[in-house]
Design an enzyme around this catalytic site. Structure first.
Site, PDB file in Angstrom:
ATOM      1  N   LYS A 115       0.829  -1.213   0.000  1.00  0.00           N
ATOM      2  CA  LYS A 115       0.000   0.000   0.000  1.00  0.00           C
ATOM      3  C   LYS A 115       0.856   1.253   0.000  1.00  0.00           C
ATOM      4  CE  LYS A 115      -4.163  -1.953   1.136  1.00  0.00           C
ATOM      5  NZ  LYS A 115      -5.527  -1.861   1.284  1.00  0.00           N
ATOM      6  N   LYS A 197      -4.855 -10.511  -5.855  1.00  0.00           N
ATOM      7  CA  LYS A 197      -6.161 -10.814  -5.249  1.00  0.00           C
ATOM      8  C   LYS A 197      -7.227  -9.818  -5.691  1.00  0.00           C
ATOM      9  CE  LYS A 197      -6.327  -8.154  -1.030  1.00  0.00           C
ATOM     10  NZ  LYS A 197      -6.874  -7.996   0.270  1.00  0.00           N
ATOM     11  N   LYS A 200     -11.118  -4.504  -3.335  1.00  0.00           N
ATOM     12  CA  LYS A 200     -12.045  -3.385  -3.490  1.00  0.00           C
ATOM     13  C   LYS A 200     -11.328  -2.077  -3.769  1.00  0.00           C
ATOM     14  CE  LYS A 200     -13.226  -3.790   1.300  1.00  0.00           C
ATOM     15  NZ  LYS A 200     -12.144  -3.494   2.232  1.00  0.00           N
TER      16      LYS A 200
HETATM   17  P1  ATP Z   1      -8.276  -3.810   0.333  1.00  0.00           P
HETATM   18  O1  ATP Z   1      -8.342  -4.600  -0.906  1.00  0.00           O
HETATM   19  O2  ATP Z   1      -8.792  -2.425   0.255  1.00  0.00           O
HETATM   20  O3  ATP Z   1      -6.995  -3.926   1.072  1.00  0.00           O
HETATM   21  P2  ATP Z   1      -9.537  -5.961   1.597  1.00  0.00           P
HETATM   22  O4  ATP Z   1     -10.841  -6.313   1.017  1.00  0.00           O
HETATM   23  O5  ATP Z   1      -8.373  -6.817   1.385  1.00  0.00           O
HETATM   24  O6  ATP Z   1      -9.283  -4.447   1.253  1.00  0.00           O
HETATM   25  P3  ATP Z   1     -10.747  -5.999   4.173  1.00  0.00           P
HETATM   26  O7  ATP Z   1     -11.961  -5.329   3.758  1.00  0.00           O
HETATM   27  O8  ATP Z   1     -10.330  -5.559   5.500  1.00  0.00           O
HETATM   28  O9  ATP Z   1      -9.578  -5.799   3.169  1.00  0.00           O
HETATM   29  O10 ATP Z   1     -10.901  -7.566   4.106  1.00  0.00           O
HETATM   30  C1  ATP Z   1     -11.878  -8.206   4.813  1.00  0.00           C
HETATM   31  C2  ATP Z   1     -11.735  -9.697   4.719  1.00  0.00           C
HETATM   32  O11 ATP Z   1     -11.911 -10.140   3.377  1.00  0.00           O
HETATM   33  C3  ATP Z   1     -10.396 -10.222   5.188  1.00  0.00           C
HETATM   34  O12 ATP Z   1     -10.626 -11.370   5.986  1.00  0.00           O
HETATM   35  C4  ATP Z   1      -9.706 -10.592   3.925  1.00  0.00           C
HETATM   36  O13 ATP Z   1      -8.795 -11.637   4.126  1.00  0.00           O
HETATM   37  C5  ATP Z   1     -10.861 -11.037   3.055  1.00  0.00           C
HETATM   38  N1  ATP Z   1     -10.560 -10.878   1.632  1.00  0.00           N
HETATM   39  C6  ATP Z   1     -10.333  -9.717   0.982  1.00  0.00           C
HETATM   40  N2  ATP Z   1     -10.091  -9.918  -0.326  1.00  0.00           N
HETATM   41  C7  ATP Z   1     -10.164 -11.264  -0.509  1.00  0.00           C
HETATM   42  C8  ATP Z   1     -10.022 -12.114  -1.652  1.00  0.00           C
HETATM   43  N3  ATP Z   1      -9.748 -11.623  -2.845  1.00  0.00           N
HETATM   44  N4  ATP Z   1     -10.174 -13.432  -1.483  1.00  0.00           N
HETATM   45  C9  ATP Z   1     -10.456 -13.947  -0.272  1.00  0.00           C
HETATM   46  N5  ATP Z   1     -10.608 -13.204   0.835  1.00  0.00           N
HETATM   47  C10 ATP Z   1     -10.475 -11.881   0.727  1.00  0.00           C
END
Ligand code: ATP
Ligand code: LTN
Length: 334
Positions: A115, A197, A200
């Site tokens: 990040k 991955k 969002k």
């Molecule tokens: P950003 O992408 O903005 O960093 P994020 O979606 O990774 O955000 P969080 O919103 O805090 O971060 O994630 C919430 C949960 O969703 C966490 O448990 C994370 O491991 C899971 N998660 C996020 N993206 C994925 C993905 N692509 N596949 C599986 N699990 C995910």
């Protein structure tokens, strides 16, 4: 006496609209765990502000995530659902734990490295300290288990290290939490680039599917998902785009990757992709309807997050008092 159930803590930050990755990697598993554990599911708004947020959007998303939790089947009567900033113990405990965390270990966190690289000069100290706040989230409830996607494994490890360090310096205070990472769907990949991955905060919206995306958008995004020129539906690392779609279909339909391979033998990607899209729509449509209903009933949401904050505050305060006492801070009341 009733046996004490093990404790679960998990959270999602309102830093963008939730994706199918968040749903499959996190929320869908929480729903399965809620009957067996004493669960705290939090909207971690204090984590979201480690990067700049538009206040209006932050408010809206925080409530939308709470609605998504409920609409996905997390029962507000059985679980503690709350908003992180409503429980000041999180930030208070994070400060204390900051003093037991080393700069060196924080600078090794890959999420921070990724990040901060993207952000250039405007990296907040909050982004650097992010894992300490996350450790506080987990440790103040004495969580045994933390269900997260694979990307959060490193953060869980640092939370364990901080807890062990504190316990060793003083005396056993925190439960050492374990990560609970699902075997399937632990990492849903970007539809445009299967080497990263689904996220969002990704710029290209074709890379992700949002939980609230309308059916026609889902169909369009899945049909545009990058695959390959081999034309066979095979679960293989050489076909990362197809593998990702198989993973999604497998989690949603409960068919194994092998069964899926068999079902699409001799068929091209068009039918396969169309079935993946329909499976996603089938799963998300009822959730979307419920979310819209909940978002129109703010007083109901308020009732839930108020009740959640009360319980969370009571439980976490006990741990905070313990921490303060052990550190040598003078308690103001007995
Ligand atoms: P950003 O992408 O903005 O960093 P994020 O979606 O990774 O955000 P969080 O919103 O805090 O971060 O994630 C919430 C949960 O969703 C966490 O448990 C994370 O491991 C899971 N998660 C996020 N993206 C994925 C993905 N692509 N596949 C599986 N699990 C995910
Ligand atoms: N860091 C997590 C979100 C998060 C979390 C937590 C997850 C903040 N606090 C406590 C589990 C437990 C993320 O970026 N996905």
């Amino acid at each position: 006496m009733e046996e004490k159930r093990k404790v679960i803590f998990s959270g999602i930050k309102p830093s963008g609209d939730l994706t199918l990755g968040n749903y499959i990697g996190a929320i869908k598993n929480w729903v399965k765990l809620q009957d067996e554990y004493d669960c705290y599911f939090c909207v971690v708004d204090l984590h979201a502000i480690t990067v700049r947020q538009e206040p209006k959007d932050l408010r809206q998303r925080t409530l939308e995530i709470l609605s998504i939790y409920i609409a996905s089947g997390i029962d507000p009567d059985k679980n503690t659902l709350f908003i992180q900033s409503h429980v000041p113990v999180h930030s208070e405990a994070a400060w204390l734990l900051n003093c037991y965390t080393y700069m060196g270990e924080l600078s090794r966190m890959t999420q921070y490295k990724d990040k901060s690289q993207k952000l250039g000069d405007s990296i907040s100290a909050g982004l650097f300290n992010y894992p300490v706040l996350m450790a506080a989230d987990i440790l103040i409830y004495n969580a045994d288990l933390v269900p997260v996607g694979k990307d959060q494994k490193q953060h869980l490890e640092i939370a364990r290290d901080i807890a062990e360090r504190f316990n060793n310096i003083y005396s056993p205070t925190f439960v050492i939490p374990d990560a609970y990472i699902p075997t399937e769907g632990a990492k849903i990949m970007d539809l445009q680039d299967a080497s990263k991955k689904m996220s969002k905060s990704e710029e290209n919206p074709n890379g992700y599917i949002l939980i609230m995306d309308p059916p026609e958008v889902i169909r369009k995004k899945v049909s545009r998902a990058v695959t390959d020129s081999l034309g066979i539906v095979k679960y293989s690392d050489e076909q990362p785009g197809v593998k990702n779609l198989i993973n999604i279909l497998s989690v949603l339909t409960k068919a194994s990757p092998e069964e899926i391979e068999k079902n699409y033998e001799g068929k091209g990607y068009a039918q396969f992709k169309s079935d993946v899209a329909e499976a996603i729509i089938k799963e998300l449509e009822p959730i979307q309807t419920k979310v819209k209903e909940l978002m129109a009933n703010k007083s109901y949401l308020e009732e839930i997050y108020k009740k959640g904050a009360e319980k969370a505050n009571y439980v976490s305060m006990k741990t905070l008092r313990k921490m303060q006492k052990k550190i040598g801070l003078i308690p103001i009341s007995k």
